[in-house]
Design an enzyme around this catalytic site. Structure first.
Site, mmCIF file in Angstrom:
data_model
loop_
_atom_site.group_PDB
_atom_site.id
_atom_site.type_symbol
_atom_site.label_atom_id
_atom_site.label_comp_id
_atom_site.label_asym_id
_atom_site.label_seq_id
_atom_site.Cartn_x
_atom_site.Cartn_y
_atom_site.Cartn_z
ATOM 1 N N HIS A 135 0.865 -1.177 0.000
ATOM 2 C CA HIS A 135 0.000 0.000 0.000
ATOM 3 C C HIS A 135 0.905 1.232 0.000
ATOM 4 O O HIS A 135 1.578 1.521 0.995
ATOM 5 C CB HIS A 135 -0.917 0.015 1.220
ATOM 6 N N GLU A 141 1.225 3.976 2.875
ATOM 7 C CA GLU A 141 1.570 3.542 4.228
ATOM 8 C C GLU A 141 3.091 3.541 4.378
ATOM 9 O O GLU A 141 3.734 2.487 4.420
ATOM 10 C CB GLU A 141 0.954 2.181 4.513
ATOM 11 N N HIS A 166 2.709 -2.792 7.212
ATOM 12 C CA HIS A 166 1.636 -1.887 6.782
ATOM 13 C C HIS A 166 1.532 -0.706 7.742
ATOM 14 O O HIS A 166 2.237 -0.618 8.740
ATOM 15 C CB HIS A 166 0.291 -2.629 6.743
ATOM 16 N N GLU A 207 0.800 -4.013 11.475
ATOM 17 C CA GLU A 207 0.151 -2.712 11.325
ATOM 18 C C GLU A 207 0.774 -1.721 12.299
ATOM 19 O O GLU A 207 0.695 -1.895 13.511
ATOM 20 C CB GLU A 207 -1.352 -2.832 11.596
#
Length: 840
Positions: A424, A427, A520, A592
């Site tokens: 992504h 990010e 991420h 994350e």
């Protein structure tokens, strides 16, 4: 006798091999020379040896790039480095770029130390797979041909704030902005051509769109003009439009991910012509997520060029009166949300940048990898390869990190660890965690050496370079979220993902992969946490939770184990985490890292800094050592703690349901997925499916099929035909006269009008038998009678066939050539009935 020693000998006839290699390498961007000339390979290697860090600036891959242009010249550009002085050299070289113009040599094998001295030596063989080295140039980033790109070099220094940067504490009186837009404001910056939904990626080139770069910002009227000058046409930049609605107030519109109409979250832009004492208000008007960390105290990032140059201060959290709320815009399709904040710039006439998070560009990565490739020690255990090329032709790098093994058996016994980041593009948290991991694993630390001894690390530092370059938040140039396509078979549309999965598949055939982790960023939760996959094998029950628990103990003020989730949802089946788990990697995770900060321990209510993120990369390495320690004491303790935590969670769930249950015997048989809530959903399901160019074709085909279906009448069933017949028959009877007895007597008085009436029978009229052999009425009308006021008219044969379409039921029938009988009304009023009778 020795033509190779004649340094100024002119080559009038091109060498076929040299010509072939020139054209081949030109396709990959290594040479951009004048038409008809050949590159001097010896000279190039001489320059690379003395100046190993240079960029070959030119375009490749597009149709125009395959043909040498007499106006194009070969430019030597120094890459971005961590030194601002080097960046000033870059700009100077950009202004005064020159072209290598030296005589070509016949020999391809001999090299010379000096151009004026004859001291030949054999050329060293080139490495087959290494891309970044002292012998190979870096390739400049490639952009879609629709994108304009400014020529200025953007560079930011790394800086760690000396004091914690606390969250913003809402006061409750923050202003809710009323969006006025262009009607009451003045557009001061707007991108001309932005590829959106309906278009798709076609080709790319270095530098993006050809032609003169337009000046999109407004022209200042004088030194007293305090209008801000906006710009975002650089790597990772994202700003589509700026509208000035008051003296110091601006409404900003972000560009959606290219070739889509969604995913507005990442922003990164430049402002110039600032005023020190003024309070500015900025409002981003087209955000799409209903929840954001800005509602719980997250601040935007500010970078001042003057602060960086004079005080060595980099990115810092700034902003007041921060509010994230739904705005008053409504396009009838989806609601928009706005982020508003106020700020005071530190200097007059400063150049400043705003960003959603700390930017990390594709050029930053290439410069880091170049330093690794040129390090004589690190290059011994870190091999850099090209995994594939992206859609735009940018290199997707693969690093293999391990110490050389003494024997083949020792090499084969090593387990593998696969790490990746930036699938992504918005990010950038993942890149900073990855940088921290690489800094540690490539160091001379004893723990790092031990990890290199026992593992083979496969590292993919940037899976989506195209999206990173253009400033997308979530998608690639295919207009789709790559982290939903790990099961794809479309190699040409999703090359980065297809080759990653294929590489891991081959790796699994060679050795055991102990761990897979994809880095991420998260926009709605604070802290750092992992998503994993519940293991259904009772032998390894809860083992997938041991590594996250260990990581939470090693980084207690940054990592939250209670935020981890291990439920495998159907909508996540295409993610890297789930696909690798189904391929057999038990410890398969998504890490994350928040865009905000920490709510834990000593860092409670403070923003994450670059150093915080890099430290998480170090803690991944530290946790790997604990996880694989031959002494299983830590592992056993964590497993026992996990069982107790799970027991408490099950009791809590049953208590919420108002049930009491004895878990002494069968509590371990309860499905873990039943007691876990689903992860906070992302909007990537909107970007799942075919790449946009194939989706457009599919939509066109679907519309054509729907049009054909509407045009073509569907066949009726027997039941439908019978119902339709009965309905028409009833309507026909209602139109006929009511006196059936008089109609019967009329038929008896005029039997001559019907030939062979004795043998006639009433047959049903069907489409497949339009010619009737009977003179009587159709069986559908056998119970009806004609009005006595009717008269009959017999037409002679020589009048020809009568073509009539008065009765729709008989439109496909033909009249008998011998006789036609018409029943006509006597009076001149409205005809009550008209019926055709066909005779033999």
């Amino acid at each position: 006798m020795f033509p190779a020693l004649e340094t100024h000998l002119k080559q009038t006839i091109p060498d076929p091999y040299e010509d072939f290699m020139y054209r081949h390498l030109q396709y990959y961007g290594y040479f951009k020379a004048q038409r008809g000339s050949l590159p001097n390979s010896a000279t190039h290697q001489h320059v690379r040896k003395n100046n190993p860090q240079y960029l070959l600036h030119g375009s490749l891959g597009g149709k125009d790039d395959l043909i040498p242009d007499t106006l194009q010249k070969e430019k030597l550009l120094w890459p971005t480095s961590l030194s601002s002085a080097v960046h000033r050299q870059i700009e100077a070289i950009n202004r005064d770029s020159h072209m290598l113009s030296l005589p070509h040599l016949r020999s391809r094998q001999l090299l010379y130390d000096e151009l004026d001295e004859v001291n030949p030596r054999l050329r060293e063989p080139q490495e087959l797979f290494s891309i970044l080295s002292t012998k190979r140039p870096l390739l400049a980033p490639r952009w879609p041909i629709e994108c304009e790109v400014i020529k200025e070099s953007i560079h930011h220094i790394e800086w760690a704030p000396p004091q914690p940067e606390y969250f913003y504490q809402p006061k409750g009186n923050e202003k809710v902005p009323e969006i006025v837009g262009e009607k009451k404001g003045t557009v001061v910056y707007q991108l001309d051509s932005v590829p959106t939904e309906g278009s798709y990626f076609t080709s790319s080139r270095v530098g993006g769109k050809q032609g003169i770069i337009k000046e999109l910002a407004v022209t200042l009227q004088g030194p007293e003009d305090n209008t801000l000058l906006f710009e975002s046409r650089f790597e990772c930049g994202n700003l589509q439009k700026a509208v000035r609605v008051d003296t110091y107030e601006y409404e900003l519109t972000l560009r959606t991910d290219l070739y889509t109409n969604r995913h507005t979250q990442w922003f990164y832009f430049r402002v110039q012509n600032t005023r020190k004492d003024a309070t500015y208000r900025f409002t981003i008007v087209n955000l799409l997520k209903p929840k954001s960390l800005y509602t719980v105290g997250m601040k935007p990032l500010l970078y001042s060029q003057m602060d960086a140059n004079t005080r060595n201060i980099g990115w810092r959290r700034e902003g007041n009166e921060i509010k994230y709320c739904k705005n008053n815009m409504d396009d009838g399709q989806q609601p928009f949300y706005c982020l508003t904040w106020t700020i005071q710039f530190p200097y007059d006439q400063d150049t400043c940048f705003f960003a959603h998070f700390y930017p990390y560009t594709y050029t930053d990565l290439q410069c880091y990898l170049l330093s690794v490739a040129n390090n004589p020690i690190q290059s011994q255990f870190c091999k850099l390869q090209t995994l594939c090329r992206s859609l735009a032709g940018n290199t997707v790098y693969l690093l293999t990190i391990t110490n050389p093994s003494q024997t083949p058996q020792e090499a084969a016994a090593k387990k593998a660890v696969v790490l990746s980041a930036r699938v992504h593009p918005g990010e950038s948290n993942g890149s900073w965690v990855m940088k921290g991991f690489l800094d540690f694993i490539l160091s001379n630390s004893p723990d790092a050496q031990l990890l290199r001894d026992i593992f083979v690390f496969k590292v993919l530092p940037m899976l989506n370079p195209d999206g990173v370059i253009v400033g997308n938040y979530r998608c690639s140039l295919a207009g789709r979220d790559l982290n939903r396509h790990y099961k794809t078979i479309l190699k040409e549309s999703f090359p980065c993902i297809w080759y990653t999965r294929n590489m891991i598949k081959r790796l699994l055939e060679e050795r055991e992969v102990l761990l897979y982790c994809d880095f991420h960023g998260h926009s709605r939760k604070n802290n750092t946490f992992l998503y994993g996959c519940n293991n259904n094998n009772r032998k390894y029950w809860l083992h997938e939770r041991v590594f996250p628990l260990m990581l939470s103990k090693n980084a207690p003020d940054r990592f939250s184990f209670h935020s981890c989730n291990f439920k495998v949802q159907k909508c996540k089946e295409g993610t890297g985490r789930v696909v690798m788990w189904r391929m057999g990697i038990l410890n398969s995770y998504t890490m994350e890292s928040t865009f905000g900060g920490s709510t834990l321990g000593s860092k409670r209510d403070t923003h994450f800094t670059i150093e915080d993120l890099k430290s998480l990369g170090y803690h991944v390495c530290d946790t790997l050592l604990d996880f694989c320690d031959p002494d299983q004491t830590k592992f056993t303790q964590c497993l026992a703690e996990l069982k107790e935590l799970l027991r408490q969670e099950i009791h809590k769930k049953f208590h919420e349901l108002g049930q009491d249950v004895d878990l002494e015997e069968s509590w371990s048989d309860i499905s873990l997925s039943d007691i876990e809530s689903s992860t906070s959903g992302s909007d990537s399901s909107l970007s799942d499916g075919l790449p946009v160019h194939l989706a457009n074709i599919a939509d066109e085909l679907t519309q054509k099929k729907m049009f054909k279906k509407k045009k073509k009448k569907s066949l009726q069933t027997r039941k439908q035909r019978n119902e339709q017949y009965q309905k028409k028959n009833l309507m026909w009877k209602l139109k006929l006269t009511e006196d059936t007895s008089e109609f019967a007597s009329t038929l008896q008085k005029h039997p001559a009008f019907f030939k062979n009436s004795e043998s006639s029978s009433f047959l049903p009229m069907r489409n497949e038998n339009p010619r009737l052999n009977e003179t009587n009425l159709n069986r559908r009308d056998k119970d009806t009678s004609l009005d006595p006021s009717m008269t009959t008219l017999i037409l002679p044969k020589n009048k020809g066939r009568m073509q009539t379409n008065l009765n729709r039921r008989d439109k496909d029938t033909s009249l008998d050539p011998s006789m036609t009988t018409l029943i006509l009304p006597k009076n001149k009023g409205r005809m009550q009935v008209l019926h055709l009778i066909y005779c033999i």
